[in-house]
Design a protein around this motif. Structure first.
Motif, mmCIF file in Angstrom:
data_model
loop_
_atom_site.group_PDB
_atom_site.id
_atom_site.type_symbol
_atom_site.label_atom_id
_atom_site.label_comp_id
_atom_site.label_asym_id
_atom_site.label_seq_id
_atom_site.Cartn_x
_atom_site.Cartn_y
_atom_site.Cartn_z
ATOM 1 N N VAL A 79 0.839 -1.200 0.000
ATOM 2 C CA VAL A 79 0.000 0.000 0.000
ATOM 3 C C VAL A 79 0.874 1.250 0.000
ATOM 4 O O VAL A 79 0.632 2.195 -0.759
ATOM 5 C CB VAL A 79 -0.964 -0.009 1.209
ATOM 6 C CG1 VAL A 79 -1.667 1.330 1.370
ATOM 7 C CG2 VAL A 79 -1.991 -1.129 1.062
ATOM 8 N N ARG A 80 1.907 1.258 0.846
ATOM 9 C CA ARG A 80 2.806 2.423 0.893
ATOM 10 C C ARG A 80 3.498 2.660 -0.439
ATOM 11 O O ARG A 80 3.750 3.799 -0.819
ATOM 12 C CB ARG A 80 3.850 2.235 1.993
ATOM 13 C CG ARG A 80 3.386 2.696 3.344
ATOM 14 C CD ARG A 80 4.536 3.025 4.290
ATOM 15 N NE ARG A 80 5.530 1.987 4.423
ATOM 16 C CZ ARG A 80 5.518 1.042 5.359
ATOM 17 N NH1 ARG A 80 4.548 0.992 6.232
ATOM 18 N NH2 ARG A 80 6.482 0.150 5.422
ATOM 19 N N SER A 81 3.805 1.594 -1.151
ATOM 20 C CA SER A 81 4.522 1.747 -2.423
ATOM 21 C C SER A 81 3.663 2.423 -3.489
ATOM 22 O O SER A 81 4.184 2.920 -4.479
ATOM 23 C CB SER A 81 5.012 0.390 -2.929
ATOM 24 O OG SER A 81 3.940 -0.440 -3.309
ATOM 25 N N LEU A 82 2.340 2.461 -3.276
ATOM 26 C CA LEU A 82 1.441 3.120 -4.232
ATOM 27 C C LEU A 82 1.334 4.621 -3.979
ATOM 28 O O LEU A 82 0.778 5.345 -4.807
ATOM 29 C CB LEU A 82 0.037 2.503 -4.160
ATOM 30 C CG LEU A 82 -0.086 1.052 -4.618
ATOM 31 C CD1 LEU A 82 -1.494 0.546 -4.381
ATOM 32 C CD2 LEU A 82 0.300 0.895 -6.071
ATOM 33 N N ALA A 83 1.840 5.097 -2.853
ATOM 34 C CA ALA A 83 1.740 6.521 -2.517
ATOM 35 C C ALA A 83 2.379 7.374 -3.607
ATOM 36 O O ALA A 83 3.454 7.058 -4.109
ATOM 37 C CB ALA A 83 2.417 6.785 -1.175
ATOM 38 N N GLY A 84 1.686 8.432 -3.966
ATOM 39 C CA GLY A 84 2.222 9.357 -4.955
ATOM 40 C C GLY A 84 1.982 8.949 -6.395
ATOM 41 O O GLY A 84 2.419 9.630 -7.314
ATOM 42 N N THR A 85 1.275 7.821 -6.612
ATOM 43 C CA THR A 85 0.936 7.430 -7.988
ATOM 44 C C THR A 85 -0.415 8.045 -8.319
ATOM 45 O O THR A 85 -0.923 8.889 -7.584
ATOM 46 C CB THR A 85 0.880 5.890 -8.122
ATOM 47 O OG1 THR A 85 -0.093 5.393 -7.213
ATOM 48 C CG2 THR A 85 2.226 5.262 -7.815
ATOM 49 N N GLU A 87 -4.022 9.082 -8.331
ATOM 50 C CA GLU A 87 -4.729 9.214 -7.053
ATOM 51 C C GLU A 87 -5.680 8.074 -6.732
ATOM 52 O O GLU A 87 -5.905 7.777 -5.564
ATOM 53 C CB GLU A 87 -5.464 10.546 -6.984
ATOM 54 C CG GLU A 87 -6.564 10.687 -8.031
ATOM 55 C CD GLU A 87 -7.183 12.060 -8.004
ATOM 56 O OE1 GLU A 87 -8.398 12.130 -7.806
ATOM 57 O OE2 GLU A 87 -6.436 13.037 -8.184
ATOM 58 N N THR A 90 -5.525 1.646 -6.772
ATOM 59 C CA THR A 90 -5.688 0.741 -5.644
ATOM 60 C C THR A 90 -4.857 -0.511 -5.899
ATOM 61 O O THR A 90 -4.368 -0.732 -7.013
ATOM 62 C CB THR A 90 -7.163 0.336 -5.496
ATOM 63 O OG1 THR A 90 -7.563 -0.341 -6.702
ATOM 64 C CG2 THR A 90 -8.065 1.537 -5.263
ATOM 65 N N ARG A 165 9.912 0.957 -5.561
ATOM 66 C CA ARG A 165 9.630 1.427 -4.194
ATOM 67 C C ARG A 165 9.406 0.240 -3.264
ATOM 68 O O ARG A 165 9.898 0.199 -2.141
ATOM 69 C CB ARG A 165 8.360 2.278 -4.171
ATOM 70 C CG ARG A 165 8.531 3.663 -4.675
ATOM 71 C CD ARG A 165 7.210 4.369 -4.544
ATOM 72 N NE ARG A 165 7.258 5.698 -5.085
ATOM 73 C CZ ARG A 165 6.185 6.444 -5.280
ATOM 74 N NH1 ARG A 165 4.990 5.977 -4.969
ATOM 75 N NH2 ARG A 165 6.291 7.649 -5.780
ATOM 76 N N GLU A 169 11.501 -0.878 0.114
ATOM 77 C CA GLU A 169 10.847 -1.070 1.417
ATOM 78 C C GLU A 169 11.167 -2.468 1.963
ATOM 79 O O GLU A 169 11.467 -2.629 3.142
ATOM 80 C CB GLU A 169 9.324 -0.915 1.282
ATOM 81 C CG GLU A 169 8.878 0.502 1.038
ATOM 82 C CD GLU A 169 8.671 1.280 2.323
ATOM 83 O OE1 GLU A 169 8.845 0.708 3.424
ATOM 84 O OE2 GLU A 169 8.348 2.471 2.226
#
Length: 195
Positions: A79-85, A87, A90, A165, A169
């Motif tokens: 989930v964190r790796s999707l941050a900034g992609t 909007e 999912t 990303r 992590e």
């Protein structure tokens, strides 16, 4: 010959045999009630476990608990790796991008099959990804009426970015594991991935 034991009403009941799983687990069988004590009770012994626990089942439970804990960590990393992609990207939509990156353009029905979802769900996911510029629709090669979904260049960049990303992590988490325990981790995780 069946061995008998005294019952509360003065009669006799068959003694539990090895096949009586209720008695084997320390519980009275469904059609029997525990006998009422006729004499003062002796000091109580520790209660038997609800069901016998074998070393194998204990070991298996421990492994299942450890895998569940690890899966929570990995889902959080994903989930964190999707941050900034995009909007509204999912995990299920990202999974669609990964399938398209791995398998190439697919029809909606084949894509739905690969994702384990209904074709209508795959279509809605593809619509959202197309609106974000991450996938494109193409006419089928053999049948022009068939719609195929393919990664757009931005979708390919997104997959590469998110996976990098995620890798970083995971590298950070693995670095926290003592070096002498990492070697066993590799074989165990490979076995789990192939199971």
């Amino acid at each position: 010959m069946t061995e008998l034991r005294p019952a509360a009403d003065g009669g006799a009941l068959p003694a539990p045999g090895p096949s009586d799983s209720s008695a084997a687990c320390g519980r009275p069988a469904a059609d029997q009630s525990p006998a009422a004590p006729e004499e003062p009770a002796a000091p109580e012994e520790p209660a038997a476990p609800a069901c016998p626990v074998t070393p194998d089942s204990e070991d298996e439970d421990e492994v299942v608990t450890a895998v569940l804990a690890a899966s929570r960590v990995l889902v959080a990393l994903a989930v964190r790796s999707l941050a900034g992609t995009a909007e509204d990207l999912t995990l299920p939509r990202f999974r669609m991008l990964v399938v398209l990156e791995t398998r190439g353009p697919l029809s909606l029905s084949r894509l739905a099959e690969q994702l384990g979802v209904n074709p209508s769900t795959a279509m809605r996911m593809a619509d959202r990804l197309a609106a974000a510029g991450l996938v494109v629709r193409e006419a089928g090669v053999r049948d022009r009426r068939e719609v195929r979904v393919a990664l757009a260049p931005e979708g390919r960049r997104t997959v590469a970015l998110v996976l990098e990303r995620r890798r970083e992590e995971i590298r950070r988490v693995v670095a926290a594991v003592p070096a002498d325990r990492r070697a066993g981790l590799v074989g165990a995780l490979r076995d789990l991935a192939e199971a």
